[in-house]
Design a protein around this motif. Structure first.
Motif, PDB file in Angstrom:
ATOM      1  N   GLY A  67       0.785  -1.219   0.000  1.00 52.84           N
ATOM      2  CA  GLY A  67       0.000   0.000   0.000  1.00 52.84           C
ATOM      3  C   GLY A  67       0.818   1.270   0.000  1.00 52.84           C
ATOM      4  N   ALA A  68       2.149   1.159   0.076  1.00 50.17           N
ATOM      5  CA  ALA A  68       3.010   2.329   0.081  1.00 50.17           C
ATOM      6  C   ALA A  68       3.451   2.676  -1.331  1.00 50.17           C
ATOM      7  N   GLU A  69       4.248   3.704  -1.446  1.00 48.33           N
ATOM      8  CA  GLU A  69       4.747   4.150  -2.751  1.00 48.33           C
ATOM      9  C   GLU A  69       5.542   3.054  -3.446  1.00 48.33           C
ATOM     10  N   PHE A  70       6.360   2.331  -2.667  1.00 50.33           N
ATOM     11  CA  PHE A  70       7.198   1.279  -3.232  1.00 50.33           C
ATOM     12  C   PHE A  70       6.851  -0.067  -2.604  1.00 50.33           C
ATOM     13  N   VAL A  71       6.732  -1.073  -3.439  1.00 52.50           N
ATOM     14  CA  VAL A  71       6.509  -2.439  -2.977  1.00 52.50           C
ATOM     15  C   VAL A  71       7.856  -3.082  -2.681  1.00 52.50           C
ATOM     16  N   ASP A  72       7.949  -3.733  -1.548  1.00 52.81           N
ATOM     17  CA  ASP A  72       9.159  -4.448  -1.143  1.00 52.81           C
ATOM     18  C   ASP A  72       9.112  -5.834  -1.778  1.00 52.81           C
ATOM     19  N   VAL A  73       9.819  -6.001  -2.884  1.00 47.72           N
ATOM     20  CA  VAL A  73       9.702  -7.208  -3.707  1.00 47.72           C
ATOM     21  C   VAL A  73       9.986  -8.474  -2.906  1.00 47.72           C
ATOM     22  N   ASP A  74      11.014  -8.452  -2.077  1.00 42.89           N
ATOM     23  CA  ASP A  74      11.417  -9.651  -1.342  1.00 42.89           C
ATOM     24  C   ASP A  74      11.000  -9.636   0.127  1.00 42.89           C
ATOM     25  N   ASP A  75      10.201  -8.655   0.509  1.00 36.95           N
ATOM     26  CA  ASP A  75       9.697  -8.533   1.884  1.00 36.95           C
ATOM     27  C   ASP A  75      10.855  -8.555   2.882  1.00 36.95           C
ATOM     28  N   ARG A  76      11.849  -7.683   2.671  1.00 33.24           N
ATOM     29  CA  ARG A  76      13.049  -7.658   3.514  1.00 33.24           C
ATOM     30  C   ARG A  76      13.235  -6.335   4.255  1.00 33.24           C
ATOM     31  N   TRP A  77      12.429  -5.327   3.983  1.00 38.32           N
ATOM     32  CA  TRP A  77      12.685  -3.983   4.481  1.00 38.32           C
ATOM     33  C   TRP A  77      12.858  -3.893   5.994  1.00 38.32           C
ATOM     34  N   PRO A  78      11.885  -4.280   6.823  1.00 33.68           N
ATOM     35  CA  PRO A  78      12.083  -4.056   8.265  1.00 33.68           C
ATOM     36  C   PRO A  78      13.277  -4.826   8.823  1.00 33.68           C
ATOM     37  N   GLU A  79      13.401  -6.084   8.431  1.00 31.57           N
ATOM     38  CA  GLU A  79      14.482  -6.915   8.971  1.00 31.57           C
ATOM     39  C   GLU A  79      15.848  -6.423   8.505  1.00 31.57           C
ATOM     40  N   LEU A  80      15.952  -6.084   7.220  1.00 32.56           N
ATOM     41  CA  LEU A  80      17.236  -5.690   6.657  1.00 32.56           C
ATOM     42  C   LEU A  80      17.720  -4.356   7.228  1.00 32.56           C
ATOM     43  N   TYR A  81      16.788  -3.458   7.545  1.00 36.75           N
ATOM     44  CA  TYR A  81      17.164  -2.139   8.044  1.00 36.75           C
ATOM     45  C   TYR A  81      17.029  -2.006   9.558  1.00 36.75           C
ATOM     46  N   GLY A  82      16.609  -3.080  10.242  1.00 34.72           N
ATOM     47  CA  GLY A  82      16.577  -3.076  11.696  1.00 34.72           C
ATOM     48  C   GLY A  82      15.532  -2.172  12.296  1.00 34.72           C
ATOM     49  N   VAL A  83      14.354  -2.066  11.643  1.00 32.64           N
ATOM     50  CA  VAL A  83      13.270  -1.233  12.160  1.00 32.64           C
ATOM     51  C   VAL A  83      11.961  -2.017  12.140  1.00 32.64           C
ATOM     52  N   THR A  84      10.952  -1.486  12.824  1.00 34.51           N
ATOM     53  CA  THR A  84       9.597  -2.045  12.742  1.00 34.51           C
ATOM     54  C   THR A  84       8.874  -1.389  11.574  1.00 34.51           C
ATOM     55  N   ALA A  85       7.637  -1.797  11.357  1.00 38.36           N
ATOM     56  CA  ALA A  85       6.839  -1.208  10.277  1.00 38.36           C
ATOM     57  C   ALA A  85       6.587   0.279  10.506  1.00 38.36           C
ATOM     58  N   GLN A  86       6.720   0.730  11.756  1.00 39.98           N
ATOM     59  CA  GLN A  86       6.494   2.146  12.072  1.00 39.98           C
ATOM     60  C   GLN A  86       7.800   2.940  12.162  1.00 39.98           C
ATOM     61  N   GLY A  87       8.931   2.281  11.956  1.00 39.31           N
ATOM     62  CA  GLY A  87      10.214   2.948  12.098  1.00 39.31           C
ATOM     63  C   GLY A  87      10.603   3.749  10.876  1.00 39.31           C
ATOM     64  N   ALA A  88      11.759   4.391  10.969  1.00 43.45           N
ATOM     65  CA  ALA A  88      12.263   5.203   9.862  1.00 43.45           C
ATOM     66  C   ALA A  88      13.784   5.162   9.847  1.00 43.45           C
ATOM     67  N   VAL A  89      14.347   5.348   8.640  1.00 40.58           N
ATOM     68  CA  VAL A  89      15.798   5.358   8.448  1.00 40.58           C
ATOM     69  C   VAL A  89      16.154   6.580   7.619  1.00 40.58           C
ATOM     70  N   LEU A  90      17.063   7.404   8.140  1.00 43.41           N
ATOM     71  CA  LEU A  90      17.518   8.589   7.423  1.00 43.41           C
ATOM     72  C   LEU A  90      18.786   8.241   6.652  1.00 43.41           C
ATOM     73  N   VAL A  91      18.740   8.423   5.335  1.00 44.02           N
ATOM     74  CA  VAL A  91      19.864   8.080   4.467  1.00 44.02           C
ATOM     75  C   VAL A  91      20.403   9.347   3.820  1.00 44.02           C
ATOM     76  N   ARG A  92      21.713   9.511   3.866  1.00 41.14           N
ATOM     77  CA  ARG A  92      22.363  10.689   3.291  1.00 41.14           C
ATOM     78  C   ARG A  92      22.351  10.618   1.763  1.00 41.14           C
ATOM     79  N   PRO A  93      22.650  11.729   1.084  1.00 38.25           N
ATOM     80  CA  PRO A  93      22.694  11.699  -0.380  1.00 38.25           C
ATOM     81  C   PRO A  93      23.687  10.696  -0.953  1.00 38.25           C
ATOM     82  N   ASP A  94      24.728  10.334  -0.183  1.00 42.85           N
ATOM     83  CA  ASP A  94      25.703   9.360  -0.687  1.00 42.85           C
ATOM     84  C   ASP A  94      25.316   7.922  -0.387  1.00 42.85           C
TER      85      ASP A  94
END
Length: 540
Positions: free
Chosen positions: A485-512
């Motif tokens: 339901g979000a802008e991007f579909v997680d093809v392999d369903d790895r987002w929360p586990e791979l980035y160490g967050v819950t479904a309500q979490g967030a990750v700030l990524v720099r331009p690099d």
């Protein structure tokens, strides 16, 4: 005509051209000067490793690089062997655990992989991209002197064709002037390390199809009578590079006459009556050195000006590309006004420890290679300090003022290599396959000219917080939701586990593409939390 500029880049090799491209992508006005009249075209370094290819992908030249003649011809080459000569018996194969073959499937780690184009073609592609982005390139122009002052750098430049001098002003200077950097020496920056050997590259043509016998290797170390060196195929048939060791205490590079070069080629190939056509020769040092600092006021060292390393592992030019990418967004952010000047301190804080450790890894690999040609019998063990290839490429971890602190997950004794690329602050944002509409892409494709906040699908609180903070601080900030339901579909369903967050979490990524901060869950005061993080990380 030369003009004043925001950033003056000195040096038109891989690191300098990369810096110009990345700066232009950040909207930074830059001028690049190179003392040579043209790029050399000599096939020195060969191969761009996966992390550097991710950055070439971001620069918009991945397909162009893979379409270069050497990349097409060598696309299916892999492995390193040792032999008496190309035509003689093989002595061994480099099959140690730390080596990841260039043809290995790394689809879960990266959207791209190795590209085996040689340095001359890589420089041509980068030059073309820089020109298309509007970078002012001035070849046959050298830096005579420079002086730093409060507002910038005053540089005296000379047109080597006419002898005419011109003084220009720049806000910052990027030193990409090579291993013998005059800028580094002028600044009195130490360049400590060791020289592992002295070598001569012999670029030649000879039809060796019969001696190859269908093999498609990356390199063949030769250990027969008459020459100890390495043969490198450039087209798997007639174009070759031979690395030959020599002792400068007893031999000058100029003493390698045309006939002597041919003799060395004959010994390395094992073809006594071969008549090779020598295209060019180029001496080089197999050194392992790192500059004592990468920043001096408004001057920044990148590439070989900051570090040199032996080619074992293929880290050298790719490390310079990463230097340029790390620096470019920071200069862009400061010049554009959405980051403070102190952010630039993080360039040295981040890149110097990683580069020093990478130099060490290249040196350890170089010292490990003689085991290949040791003959019959049990080989000595691999040095315990050698870190696996994929960790060097992808699993480094920055400690600096531009990322939140971390303490766990680093390999003992090194301080920069993580056991895996797991989404912790300071590391490269892990590759994640996404789909939007009918198009598939990598999460890495979302990073470039601004910070990005990655969230789960239920991200209204983060959207509102980001919008308010971006407006208050007058900085570019984008939010992307990942999941059903979000802008991007997680093809392999790895987002929360791979980035160490819950479904309500967030990750700030720099331009690099480096994780700057992560929040495992949604805080009550998301706006205040996000604002405090951005103010600190961007030196506001």
């Amino acid at each position: 005509m030369l003009r004043n500029t925001d950033v003056l880049v000195v040096g038109g090799g891989i690191a300098g051209l990369s810096a110009a491209v990345f700066l232009a992508q950040q909207g930074v006005d830059c001028l690049l000067v190179e003392r040579r009249a043209e790029l050399s075209g000599h096939p020195r370094a060969r191969g761009v490793h996966p992390r550097a290819m991710e950055l070439m992908r971001a620069a918009g030249v991945e397909d162009e690089l893979r379409g270069t003649p050497s990349a097409r011809r060598l696309a299916h080459n892999s492995g390193v062997i040792a032999a008496r000569s190309l035509a003689g018996p093989e002595l061994g194969v480099l099959d140690e655990k730390y080596v990841m073959d260039v043809g290995a499937d790394i689809g879960l780690l990266s959207p791209t992989g190795w590209c085996l184009c040689h340095q001359g073609e890589l420089e041509d592609v980068l030059r073309g991209r820089a020109e298309r982005l509007g970078v002012a390139l001035r070849f046959h122009t050298e830096l005579v002197s420079f002086d730093q002052h409060g507002a910038g750098v005053t540089a005296l430049l000379r047109d080597r064709a006419t002898g005419a001098d011109r003084t220009i002003e720049a806000r910052y200077l990027v030193a990409a002037d090579g291993a013998h950097s005059g800028i580094r020496e002028t600044l009195g920056i130490a360049f400590d390390g060791e020289t592992l050997g002295h070598y001569l590259n012999i670029h030649f043509d000879a039809d060796l199809t019969e001696q190859l016998a269908g093999r498609r290797f990356l390199m063949c170390y030769t250990a027969g009578e008459g020459v100890r060196g390495a043969l490198v195929p450039l087209d798997n048939a007639t174009e070759w590079l031979l690395h030959v060791a020599y002792d400068p205490a007893t031999t000058e590079p100029e003493s390698f006459t045309e006939e002597r070069r041919a003799e060395l080629v004959r010994a390395a190939t094992g073809v006594p009556d071969l008549r090779p056509r020598i295209r060019s020769v180029s001496p080089w040092d197999g050194a392992a050195r790192t500059a004592g600092r990468f920043r001096d006021g408004r001057v920044f060292l990148v590439g070989d000006a900051a570090h040199v390393m032996p080619p074992s592992g293929g880290f050298g030019s790719s490390t310079g590309i990463q230097d340029a990418h790390n620096l470019a967004w920071k200069l862009g952010a400061v010049l554009d006004g959405w980051a403070g000047e102190a952010l630039l301190d993080s360039y040295d804080e981040e890149r110097r420890p990683i580069c020093r450790a990478t130099v060490e890894q290249a040196a350890l690999r170089s010292k490990d290679r003689p085991r290949l040609t040791g003959g019959v019998g049990e080989r000595p063990p691999v040095h315990p300090g050698i870190v696996e290839d994929a960790q060097v490429w992808l699993s480094w971890r920055y400690r600096s003022s531009a990322v939140t602190s971390w303490d766990e997950g680093v390999l003992p004794g090194y301080g920069v290599w993580s056991a895996e690329n797991d989404g912790r602050p300071g590391g490269r944002a892990p590759h994640l396959r996404l789909r939007r509409g009918g198009a598939e892409l990598s999460v890495l494709d979302l990073f470039g000219d601004r910070p990005v906040l990655l969230t789960g699908p239920d991200n209204r609180a983060w959207q509102e917080a980001a919008r308010a903070v971006a407006h208050e601080l007058d900085l570019p900030l984008t939010v992307h939701g990942i999941g059903i339901g979000a802008e991007f579909v997680d093809v392999d369903d790895r987002w929360p586990e791979l980035y160490g967050v819950t479904a309500q979490g967030a990750v700030l990524v720099r331009p690099d593409g480096v994780v700057a901060w992560r929040c495992a869950d949604a805080p009550i005061f998301a706006r205040d939390t996000l604002r405090a993080v951005l103010v600190r990380l961007l030196a506001r």
